[in-house]
Design a protein around this motif. Structure first.
Motif, PDB file in Angstrom:
ATOM      1  N   ASN A 116      44.602  39.321  49.299  1.00 47.77           N
ATOM      2  CA  ASN A 116      44.249  38.666  50.562  1.00 47.77           C
ATOM      3  C   ASN A 116      43.179  37.600  50.364  1.00 47.77           C
ATOM      4  OD1 ASN A 116      44.124  38.034  53.251  1.00 47.77           O
ATOM      5  ND2 ASN A 116      43.513  40.033  53.968  1.00 47.77           N
ATOM      6  N   MET A 117      41.926  37.995  50.256  1.00 46.33           N
ATOM      7  CA  MET A 117      40.834  37.036  50.242  1.00 46.33           C
ATOM      8  C   MET A 117      40.939  36.011  49.115  1.00 46.33           C
ATOM      9  SD  MET A 117      36.714  37.814  50.345  1.00 46.33           S
ATOM     10  CE  MET A 117      36.894  38.980  51.693  1.00 46.33           C
ATOM     11  N   LEU A 118      41.426  36.441  47.950  1.00 47.78           N
ATOM     12  CA  LEU A 118      41.507  35.558  46.781  1.00 47.78           C
ATOM     13  C   LEU A 118      42.922  35.068  46.509  1.00 47.78           C
ATOM     14  CD1 LEU A 118      39.181  37.533  44.322  1.00 47.78           C
ATOM     15  CD2 LEU A 118      38.548  35.724  45.921  1.00 47.78           C
ATOM     16  N   LEU A 119      43.818  35.271  47.448  1.00 49.10           N
ATOM     17  CA  LEU A 119      45.229  34.953  47.223  1.00 49.10           C
ATOM     18  C   LEU A 119      45.460  33.491  46.863  1.00 49.10           C
ATOM     19  CD1 LEU A 119      48.047  36.225  47.272  1.00 49.10           C
ATOM     20  CD2 LEU A 119      48.202  35.605  49.697  1.00 49.10           C
ATOM     21  N   LYS A 120      44.614  32.597  47.367  1.00 48.00           N
ATOM     22  CA  LYS A 120      44.804  31.162  47.156  1.00 48.00           C
ATOM     23  C   LYS A 120      44.346  30.703  45.778  1.00 48.00           C
ATOM     24  CE  LYS A 120      40.396  30.429  49.478  1.00 48.00           C
ATOM     25  NZ  LYS A 120      39.774  30.190  50.767  1.00 48.00           N
ATOM     26  N   TYR A 121      43.688  31.560  45.019  1.00 51.50           N
ATOM     27  CA  TYR A 121      43.130  31.162  43.724  1.00 51.50           C
ATOM     28  C   TYR A 121      44.079  31.506  42.583  1.00 51.50           C
ATOM     29  CZ  TYR A 121      38.711  30.723  46.244  1.00 51.50           C
ATOM     30  OH  TYR A 121      37.732  30.372  47.130  1.00 51.50           O
ATOM     31  N   ASP A 122      44.198  30.586  41.615  1.00 50.05           N
ATOM     32  CA  ASP A 122      45.013  30.860  40.434  1.00 50.05           C
ATOM     33  C   ASP A 122      44.352  31.913  39.543  1.00 50.05           C
ATOM     34  OD1 ASP A 122      46.918  29.013  41.221  1.00 50.05           O
ATOM     35  OD2 ASP A 122      45.948  27.359  40.152  1.00 50.05           O
ATOM     36  N   ASN A 123      43.014  31.907  39.520  1.00 44.03           N
ATOM     37  CA  ASN A 123      42.284  32.844  38.663  1.00 44.03           C
ATOM     38  C   ASN A 123      41.768  34.051  39.454  1.00 44.03           C
ATOM     39  OD1 ASN A 123      40.432  31.354  40.154  1.00 44.03           O
ATOM     40  ND2 ASN A 123      38.863  31.413  38.549  1.00 44.03           N
ATOM     41  N   ARG A 124      42.567  34.495  40.430  1.00 40.95           N
ATOM     42  CA  ARG A 124      42.095  35.562  41.300  1.00 40.95           C
ATOM     43  C   ARG A 124      41.832  36.868  40.560  1.00 40.95           C
ATOM     44  NH1 ARG A 124      47.200  34.134  42.952  1.00 40.95           N
ATOM     45  NH2 ARG A 124      48.901  35.624  42.627  1.00 40.95           N
ATOM     46  N   GLU A 125      42.549  37.123  39.483  1.00 41.00           N
ATOM     47  CA  GLU A 125      42.307  38.344  38.709  1.00 41.00           C
ATOM     48  C   GLU A 125      40.882  38.345  38.150  1.00 41.00           C
ATOM     49  OE1 GLU A 125      43.362  41.997  37.236  1.00 41.00           O
ATOM     50  OE2 GLU A 125      45.023  40.704  37.873  1.00 41.00           O
ATOM     51  N   GLU A 126      40.496  37.224  37.566  1.00 44.35           N
ATOM     52  CA  GLU A 126      39.155  37.096  36.985  1.00 44.35           C
ATOM     53  C   GLU A 126      38.077  37.146  38.066  1.00 44.35           C
ATOM     54  OE1 GLU A 126      36.494  33.777  34.528  1.00 44.35           O
ATOM     55  OE2 GLU A 126      38.675  33.527  34.752  1.00 44.35           O
ATOM     56  N   LYS A 127      38.316  36.438  39.180  1.00 48.37           N
ATOM     57  CA  LYS A 127      37.338  36.418  40.257  1.00 48.37           C
ATOM     58  C   LYS A 127      37.169  37.807  40.874  1.00 48.37           C
ATOM     59  CE  LYS A 127      37.155  32.941  43.154  1.00 48.37           C
ATOM     60  NZ  LYS A 127      35.898  32.248  42.781  1.00 48.37           N
ATOM     61  N   ALA A 128      38.296  38.497  41.078  1.00 47.22           N
ATOM     62  CA  ALA A 128      38.229  39.842  41.652  1.00 47.22           C
ATOM     63  C   ALA A 128      37.451  40.785  40.744  1.00 47.22           C
ATOM     64  CB  ALA A 128      39.638  40.373  41.890  1.00 47.22           C
ATOM     65  N   LYS A 129      37.666  40.666  39.450  1.00 46.60           N
ATOM     66  CA  LYS A 129      36.966  41.521  38.496  1.00 46.60           C
ATOM     67  C   LYS A 129      35.462  41.301  38.552  1.00 46.60           C
ATOM     68  CE  LYS A 129      36.727  42.698  33.568  1.00 46.60           C
ATOM     69  NZ  LYS A 129      37.253  42.391  32.212  1.00 46.60           N
ATOM     70  N   LYS A 130      35.041  40.037  38.631  1.00 47.39           N
ATOM     71  CA  LYS A 130      33.605  39.728  38.688  1.00 47.39           C
ATOM     72  C   LYS A 130      32.975  40.249  39.974  1.00 47.39           C
ATOM     73  CE  LYS A 130      33.572  35.635  35.704  1.00 47.39           C
ATOM     74  NZ  LYS A 130      33.324  34.169  35.635  1.00 47.39           N
ATOM     75  N   ILE A 131      33.701  40.088  41.085  1.00 45.71           N
ATOM     76  CA  ILE A 131      33.187  40.561  42.371  1.00 45.71           C
ATOM     77  C   ILE A 131      33.009  42.074  42.348  1.00 45.71           C
ATOM     78  CG2 ILE A 131      33.758  40.855  44.816  1.00 45.71           C
ATOM     79  CD1 ILE A 131      35.140  38.097  44.652  1.00 45.71           C
ATOM     80  N   VAL A 132      34.009  42.784  41.851  1.00 51.71           N
ATOM     81  CA  VAL A 132      33.956  44.242  41.826  1.00 51.71           C
ATOM     82  C   VAL A 132      32.851  44.733  40.888  1.00 51.71           C
ATOM     83  CG1 VAL A 132      35.225  46.320  41.128  1.00 51.71           C
ATOM     84  CG2 VAL A 132      36.332  44.587  42.542  1.00 51.71           C
ATOM     85  N   GLU A 133      32.690  44.067  39.758  1.00 51.59           N
ATOM     86  CA  GLU A 133      31.608  44.448  38.842  1.00 51.59           C
ATOM     87  C   GLU A 133      30.256  44.277  39.507  1.00 51.59           C
ATOM     88  OE1 GLU A 133      32.129  42.082  35.376  1.00 51.59           O
ATOM     89  OE2 GLU A 133      33.663  43.391  34.494  1.00 51.59           O
ATOM     90  N   TYR A 134      30.118  43.213  40.253  1.00 46.26           N
ATOM     91  CA  TYR A 134      28.857  42.941  40.943  1.00 46.26           C
ATOM     92  C   TYR A 134      28.615  43.947  42.066  1.00 46.26           C
ATOM     93  CZ  TYR A 134      25.182  40.287  43.302  1.00 46.26           C
ATOM     94  OH  TYR A 134      24.011  39.906  43.873  1.00 46.26           O
ATOM     95  N   LEU A 135      29.628  44.179  42.885  1.00 43.77           N
ATOM     96  CA  LEU A 135      29.469  45.090  44.012  1.00 43.77           C
ATOM     97  C   LEU A 135      29.336  46.544  43.569  1.00 43.77           C
ATOM     98  CD1 LEU A 135      32.001  43.624  46.604  1.00 43.77           C
ATOM     99  CD2 LEU A 135      29.504  43.465  46.637  1.00 43.77           C
ATOM    100  N   GLY A 136      29.731  46.836  42.345  1.00 43.55           N
ATOM    101  CA  GLY A 136      29.592  48.187  41.825  1.00 43.55           C
ATOM    102  C   GLY A 136      28.251  48.448  41.178  1.00 43.55           C
ATOM    103  N   ASN A 137      27.384  47.427  41.146  1.00 42.73           N
ATOM    104  CA  ASN A 137      26.088  47.532  40.485  1.00 42.73           C
ATOM    105  C   ASN A 137      24.987  47.701  41.521  1.00 42.73           C
ATOM    106  OD1 ASN A 137      23.670  47.122  39.073  1.00 42.73           O
ATOM    107  ND2 ASN A 137      24.666  45.786  37.583  1.00 42.73           N
ATOM    108  N   HIS A 138      24.395  48.878  41.594  1.00 45.56           N
ATOM    109  CA  HIS A 138      23.329  49.151  42.562  1.00 45.56           C
ATOM    110  C   HIS A 138      22.114  48.263  42.334  1.00 45.56           C
ATOM    111  CE1 HIS A 138      24.021  52.911  44.980  1.00 45.56           C
ATOM    112  NE2 HIS A 138      25.130  52.818  44.284  1.00 45.56           N
ATOM    113  N   ASP A 139      21.843  47.933  41.084  1.00 41.98           N
ATOM    114  CA  ASP A 139      20.617  47.222  40.761  1.00 41.98           C
ATOM    115  C   ASP A 139      20.679  45.745  41.105  1.00 41.98           C
ATOM    116  OD1 ASP A 139      19.542  49.561  39.710  1.00 41.98           O
ATOM    117  OD2 ASP A 139      20.475  49.204  37.760  1.00 41.98           O
ATOM    118  N   GLU A 140      21.881  45.208  41.264  1.00 41.88           N
ATOM    119  CA  GLU A 140      21.989  43.766  41.451  1.00 41.88           C
ATOM    120  C   GLU A 140      22.616  43.355  42.773  1.00 41.88           C
ATOM    121  OE1 GLU A 140      23.843  41.765  38.237  1.00 41.88           O
ATOM    122  OE2 GLU A 140      22.589  42.677  36.699  1.00 41.88           O
TER     123      GLU A 140
END
Length: 321
Positions: free
Chosen positions: A210-234
């Motif tokens: 959905n949110m990243l559907l328009k991006y060609d590199n959505r796999e990479e972007k989704a991975k970075k977002i999830v890594e960030y949101l999964g980090n309590h410290d950051e």
């Protein structure tokens, strides 16, 4: 649109006129105003967790909430899409996944999340499933931290790893950590690890679909977002710089301030929670509501509003300056 003080005064005036349903009337008035402004359906998904001193499960996201969504989605024109107003501390991972799947069945990808103040944990996950997230300067999202039996899985893993490190450094720590770690049953740490993997996977999928559907590199972007949101410290409040599609609540629509309407809704709900025994309300712009008291759920039709007056006796909060 009125601020907290204005909403409080409006409720007091209605109450003085003998309206026992003053809280209901006020909330629904502003839900209608938002729907008329945007031309979209509006569902408020509100928890009273900030007004509860003890841990009340009913204030969190649970499987029971699907009954609430089913009740309020019935009779909506689903071609108009949905603006989902979220105010929640989060809750059960399986419940959040089930709710998102149901919302997608009803509205497809045409769902926007609006966060007037706080959406944490599973609430952040639900927001990430939407096509965009609308937030104000005062709004916050949090880490996508799944909970097992009310315990944050990420916190358990961090605590367990800390125990291993400290015991390796100093064996005198063993008795202390035995007491702490001993409160978990033998498979609990493994369950926490699986829950974290599960939450990361479904949020990654939702972002790509959905949110990243328009991006060609959505796999990479989704991975970075999830890594960030999964980090309590950051994890920070808005997280725009990691690629989430965050739109400002401070927006004009046909010359009217979107934030004013949304915050009027927010104040009406917060006053309701501080003035009643409600711990959760799921409600739409056409007067359908699903209200949860502690341990009790109520589906409310317009014809039942006068029969179910919440609360029976108002104890309104002190007016905020």
């Amino acid at each position: 649109m009125p601020n907290w003080s204005g909403i409080l005064e409006e409720i007091k005036n209605l109450t003085a006129q003998g309206r026992g349903d003053a809280l209901d009337v006020t909330r629904r008035k502003y839900l209608k105003a938002l729907s008329e402004l945007t031309g979209r359906n509006v569902i408020a998904y509100y928890s009273g967790f900030l007004n509860i001193s003890e841990n009340v499960r009913d204030a969190s996201i649970t499987d029971m909430d699907k009954n609430g969504l089913m009740s309020v989605i019935h009779n909506l024109d689903r071609t108009k899409g949905l603006d989902l107003i979220l105010h929640t501390p989060g809750g059960e991972l399986a419940a959040a996944e089930s709710l998102v799947e149901y919302l997608k069945e009803m509205f497809g990808n045409n769902i926007r999340a609006i966060i007037p103040q706080i959406a944490m944990s599973a609430g952040t996950m639900i927001a990430c499933s939407c096509e965009s997230i609308i937030m104000g300067k005062q709004s916050n999202i949090g880490p996508i931290d799944p909970q097992l039996r009310g315990i944050p899985a990420t916190g358990v893993i961090k605590e367990f790893n800390r125990a291993i490190h400290e015991v390796a450094q100093d064996s005198k720590c063993i008795p202390i950590w035995q007491v702490i770690i001993g409160k978990y049953h033998p498979t609990f740490v493994g369950e926490c690890e699986k829950a974290i993997q599960w939450s990361n996977k479904i949020v990654t999928d939702w972002l790509k679909e959905n949110m990243l559907l328009k991006y060609d590199n959505r796999e990479e972007k989704a991975k970075k977002i999830v890594e960030y949101l999964g980090n309590h410290d950051e994890t920070k409040a808005h997280a725009q710089h990691i690629g989430l599609d965050i739109k400002p609540l401070e927006t004009l629509i046909d010359g009217k301030d979107l934030q004013d309407v949304v915050l009027s809704i927010h104040h009406a709900y917060m006053i309701t929670f501080s003035s009643s025994v409600a711990v959760k309300i799921i409600e739409n712009q056409i007067d359908a509501a699903f209200m949860v008291q502690r341990g009790v759920q109520h589906q409310v039709s317009p014809q039942q509003l006068l029969q179910m007056q919440l609360p029976v006796q108002l104890h309104l909060p002190v007016q905020q300056k």
